[in-house]
Design a protein around this motif. Sequence first.
Motif, PDB file in Angstrom:
ATOM      1  N   UNK A  75       0.805  -1.213   0.000  1.00 21.24           N
ATOM      2  CA  UNK A  75       0.000   0.000   0.000  1.00 21.24           C
ATOM      3  C   UNK A  75       0.837   1.262   0.000  1.00 21.24           C
ATOM      4  N   UNK A  76       2.047   1.171   0.547  1.00 22.85           N
ATOM      5  CA  UNK A  76       2.943   2.321   0.574  1.00 22.85           C
ATOM      6  C   UNK A  76       3.652   2.539  -0.757  1.00 22.85           C
ATOM      7  N   UNK A  77       3.520   1.579  -1.672  1.00 25.83           N
ATOM      8  CA  UNK A  77       4.112   1.747  -2.992  1.00 25.83           C
ATOM      9  C   UNK A  77       5.281   0.840  -3.305  1.00 25.83           C
ATOM     10  N   UNK A  78       5.624  -0.053  -2.387  1.00 21.10           N
ATOM     11  CA  UNK A  78       6.720  -0.989  -2.654  1.00 21.10           C
ATOM     12  C   UNK A  78       6.259  -2.077  -3.615  1.00 21.10           C
ATOM     13  N   UNK A  79       7.206  -2.560  -4.418  1.00 20.87           N
ATOM     14  CA  UNK A  79       6.888  -3.622  -5.377  1.00 20.87           C
ATOM     15  C   UNK A  79       7.669  -4.895  -5.087  1.00 20.87           C
ATOM     16  N   UNK A  80       8.553  -4.860  -4.081  1.00 22.01           N
ATOM     17  CA  UNK A  80       9.352  -6.032  -3.763  1.00 22.01           C
ATOM     18  C   UNK A  80       9.885  -5.954  -2.349  1.00 22.01           C
ATOM     19  N   UNK A  81      10.505  -7.050  -1.920  1.00 26.83           N
ATOM     20  CA  UNK A  81      11.076  -7.076  -0.587  1.00 26.83           C
ATOM     21  C   UNK A  81      12.284  -7.999  -0.508  1.00 26.83           C
ATOM     22  N   UNK A  82      13.252  -7.579   0.278  1.00 26.71           N
ATOM     23  CA  UNK A  82      14.342  -8.454   0.680  1.00 26.71           C
ATOM     24  C   UNK A  82      13.848  -9.350   1.813  1.00 26.71           C
ATOM     25  N   UNK A  83      14.436 -10.525   1.912  1.00 27.72           N
ATOM     26  CA  UNK A  83      14.158 -11.417   3.037  1.00 27.72           C
ATOM     27  C   UNK A  83      15.464 -12.076   3.471  1.00 27.72           C
ATOM     28  N   UNK A  84      15.600 -12.284   4.777  1.00 26.65           N
ATOM     29  CA  UNK A  84      16.720 -13.044   5.330  1.00 26.65           C
ATOM     30  C   UNK A  84      18.076 -12.393   5.099  1.00 26.65           C
ATOM     31  N   UNK A  85      18.105 -11.084   5.102  1.00 25.87           N
ATOM     32  CA  UNK A  85      19.406 -10.413   5.031  1.00 25.87           C
ATOM     33  C   UNK A  85      20.246 -10.841   6.224  1.00 25.87           C
ATOM     34  N   UNK A  86      21.556 -10.837   6.074  1.00 29.16           N
ATOM     35  CA  UNK A  86      22.427 -11.319   7.148  1.00 29.16           C
ATOM     36  C   UNK A  86      22.271 -10.505   8.432  1.00 29.16           C
ATOM     37  N   UNK A  87      21.717  -9.292   8.308  1.00 32.51           N
ATOM     38  CA  UNK A  87      21.473  -8.463   9.483  1.00 32.51           C
ATOM     39  C   UNK A  87      20.073  -8.666  10.054  1.00 32.51           C
ATOM     40  N   UNK A  88      19.305  -9.550   9.418  1.00 29.04           N
ATOM     41  CA  UNK A  88      17.934  -9.810   9.878  1.00 29.04           C
ATOM     42  C   UNK A  88      17.540 -11.234   9.488  1.00 29.04           C
ATOM     43  N   UNK A  89      18.232 -12.184  10.104  1.00 24.79           N
ATOM     44  CA  UNK A  89      18.061 -13.587   9.737  1.00 24.79           C
ATOM     45  C   UNK A  89      16.694 -14.133  10.158  1.00 24.79           C
ATOM     46  N   UNK A  90      16.183 -15.041   9.343  1.00 24.31           N
ATOM     47  CA  UNK A  90      14.917 -15.702   9.613  1.00 24.31           C
ATOM     48  C   UNK A  90      15.110 -17.212   9.642  1.00 24.31           C
TER      49      UNK A  90
END
Length: 214
Positions: A75-90
């Motif tokens: 809704x804010x206008x993003x069209x993609x996303x990163x996931x599991x960056x090394x600074x935010x592991x999942x």
Amino acid sequence: MFILVNLKAYDCNPVSVAETAARVADDTGARIAVAPQAARLGAVAETGVETWAQHVSPVDHGSHTGSTHTAAVEGAGAVGTLLNHSENRLKLADIDASLDAADAASLETVVCANNPDQIAAATALAPDAVAVEPPALIGGDESVATADPEIVRDAVDAAAAVDDGVEVFCGAGIATGEDVAAARDLGADGVLLASGVALADDPEAVLRDLVDPL
């Protein structure tokens, strides 16, 4: 080649960077995206630059204080996303759930991983792309494409062995057009970078140098 600029939580003006990236993309025809903090997604998207979220949470609507819901990101206008960056592991299950949530919101996805084995595991979850980023090289002065070219080649091969429809990006230390060209020559479809643009004295000069080989 796709160039994704992750602004992390750097002390920079995300709108100014986004305006610059949009201008360079328009002038050159290169695909450039900017990933700001969640609170600045709308402002960055208003510049017209391709806008990505740095993360989305694997949650449905409901009681999830502090989460980043995919519908809000879209809704804010993003069209993609990163996931599991090394600074935010999942955890693997959370990556899978976040991919499902992103797909429901029609967000493009890139899952980050440390090495070719993790790239293979991430590819099996069917994101749009995976990105190999050795943590030791993130934020450094040497690009993964030149410091450890074999890991890029092996990541490309690992992903292709699982699903050759998933693109492969590389990150960590990418800062120049030479780095982008080296990544392309190793088989990568795009690059991730952060401080090289976010903390540059002249982000436009850096971006133009990055896309020059393309």
